[in-house]
Write a protein that holds these residues in place. Sequence first.
Motif, PDB file in Angstrom:
ATOM      1  N   ALA A   2       0.848  -1.195   0.000  1.00 57.22           N
ATOM      2  CA  ALA A   2       0.000   0.000   0.000  1.00 57.22           C
ATOM      3  C   ALA A   2       0.880   1.242   0.000  1.00 57.22           C
ATOM      4  CB  ALA A   2      -0.892  -0.004   1.233  1.00 57.22           C
ATOM      5  N   ALA A   3       0.276   2.361  -0.332  1.00 57.99           N
ATOM      6  CA  ALA A   3       1.022   3.616  -0.341  1.00 57.99           C
ATOM      7  C   ALA A   3       1.572   3.906   1.047  1.00 57.99           C
ATOM      8  CB  ALA A   3       0.117   4.762  -0.784  1.00 57.99           C
ATOM      9  N   GLY A   4       2.787   4.434   1.084  1.00 54.59           N
ATOM     10  CA  GLY A   4       3.352   4.877   2.351  1.00 54.59           C
ATOM     11  C   GLY A   4       2.598   6.116   2.809  1.00 54.59           C
ATOM     12  N   GLU A   5       2.606   6.370   4.077  1.00 50.36           N
ATOM     13  CA  GLU A   5       1.897   7.524   4.609  1.00 50.36           C
ATOM     14  C   GLU A   5       2.406   8.801   3.961  1.00 50.36           C
ATOM     15  OE1 GLU A   5       1.224   9.750   8.852  1.00 50.36           O
ATOM     16  OE2 GLU A   5       1.621   7.598   8.837  1.00 50.36           O
ATOM     17  N   GLY A   6       1.480   9.572   3.400  1.00 54.67           N
ATOM     18  CA  GLY A   6       1.827  10.849   2.784  1.00 54.67           C
ATOM     19  C   GLY A   6       2.366  10.732   1.367  1.00 54.67           C
ATOM     20  N   PHE A   7       2.378   9.557   0.804  1.00 51.05           N
ATOM     21  CA  PHE A   7       2.884   9.379  -0.557  1.00 51.05           C
ATOM     22  C   PHE A   7       1.716   9.319  -1.535  1.00 51.05           C
ATOM     23  CE2 PHE A   7       6.426   8.183   1.984  1.00 51.05           C
ATOM     24  CZ  PHE A   7       7.537   8.528   1.232  1.00 51.05           C
ATOM     25  N   GLU A 116       2.095   3.333  -9.035  1.00 52.38           N
ATOM     26  CA  GLU A 116       0.779   3.704  -9.552  1.00 52.38           C
ATOM     27  C   GLU A 116       0.311   4.967  -8.831  1.00 52.38           C
ATOM     28  OE1 GLU A 116      -0.946   2.356 -12.010  1.00 52.38           O
ATOM     29  OE2 GLU A 116       0.491   0.733 -12.361  1.00 52.38           O
ATOM     30  N   PRO A 117       0.102   6.065  -9.574  1.00 57.63           N
ATOM     31  CA  PRO A 117      -0.360   7.313  -8.933  1.00 57.63           C
ATOM     32  C   PRO A 117      -1.726   7.145  -8.278  1.00 57.63           C
ATOM     33  CG  PRO A 117       0.276   7.687 -11.221  1.00 57.63           C
ATOM     34  CD  PRO A 117       0.262   6.199 -11.004  1.00 57.63           C
ATOM     35  N   LEU A 118      -1.916   7.859  -7.193  1.00 59.15           N
ATOM     36  CA  LEU A 118      -3.226   7.936  -6.541  1.00 59.15           C
ATOM     37  C   LEU A 118      -3.885   9.223  -7.030  1.00 59.15           C
ATOM     38  CD1 LEU A 118      -2.323   7.067  -2.841  1.00 59.15           C
ATOM     39  CD2 LEU A 118      -3.477   5.616  -4.501  1.00 59.15           C
ATOM     40  N   GLY A 119      -4.977   9.133  -7.686  1.00 56.16           N
ATOM     41  CA  GLY A 119      -5.665  10.332  -8.166  1.00 56.16           C
ATOM     42  C   GLY A 119      -4.766  11.179  -9.026  1.00 56.16           C
ATOM     43  N   ASP A 120      -4.746  12.490  -8.761  1.00 57.89           N
ATOM     44  CA  ASP A 120      -3.931  13.418  -9.552  1.00 57.89           C
ATOM     45  C   ASP A 120      -2.689  13.873  -8.790  1.00 57.89           C
ATOM     46  OD1 ASP A 120      -5.068  15.024  -7.655  1.00 57.89           O
ATOM     47  OD2 ASP A 120      -5.864  16.503  -9.052  1.00 57.89           O
ATOM     48  N   GLY A 121      -2.321  13.163  -7.689  1.00 58.36           N
ATOM     49  CA  GLY A 121      -1.209  13.608  -6.844  1.00 58.36           C
ATOM     50  C   GLY A 121       0.167  13.292  -7.337  1.00 58.36           C
ATOM     51  N   ALA A 122       0.319  12.502  -8.388  1.00 56.53           N
ATOM     52  CA  ALA A 122       1.659  12.155  -8.843  1.00 56.53           C
ATOM     53  C   ALA A 122       2.026  12.972 -10.022  1.00 56.53           C
ATOM     54  CB  ALA A 122       1.747  10.677  -9.182  1.00 56.53           C
TER      55      ALA A 122
END
Length: 122
Positions: A2-7, A116-122
């Motif tokens: 899973a994504a690391g916290e804040g990533f 894999e980007p989450l939403g538009d944050g990457a």
Amino acid sequence: MAAGEGFPFTWSCRRSGNCCAIPGGFVRVTAAEAAAIAARLGMDGAAFRSRYLQPDGERLKEGLGGRCVFLQDGRPAGCSIYEDRPAKCRTWPFWDEIRDDPAMRALAARTCPGIEPLGDGA
């Protein structure tokens, strides 16, 4: 994983070996990590430092083409010291510099097929 916290991404290793071959990258190792790798390779500390560490004694030397010296060829790619790999390798790609620097994040995303980007944050 899973994504690391804040990533702003998730990551799942696809064993491409790309993260171990990023141009200009380097891996710092602690004395304890160097000792563990040396033991895995059946080498004494002096021989390990001479063969695998930069003169500063803190960074692994590069292998062929700037790749990690411990990256094994093949598909899937592999790490010949996987169980004793340094913390920098264990925490890929959840590094502060990848989270905080959009250019580094873009390079990591282009390089590593498991990001894999989450939403538009990457």
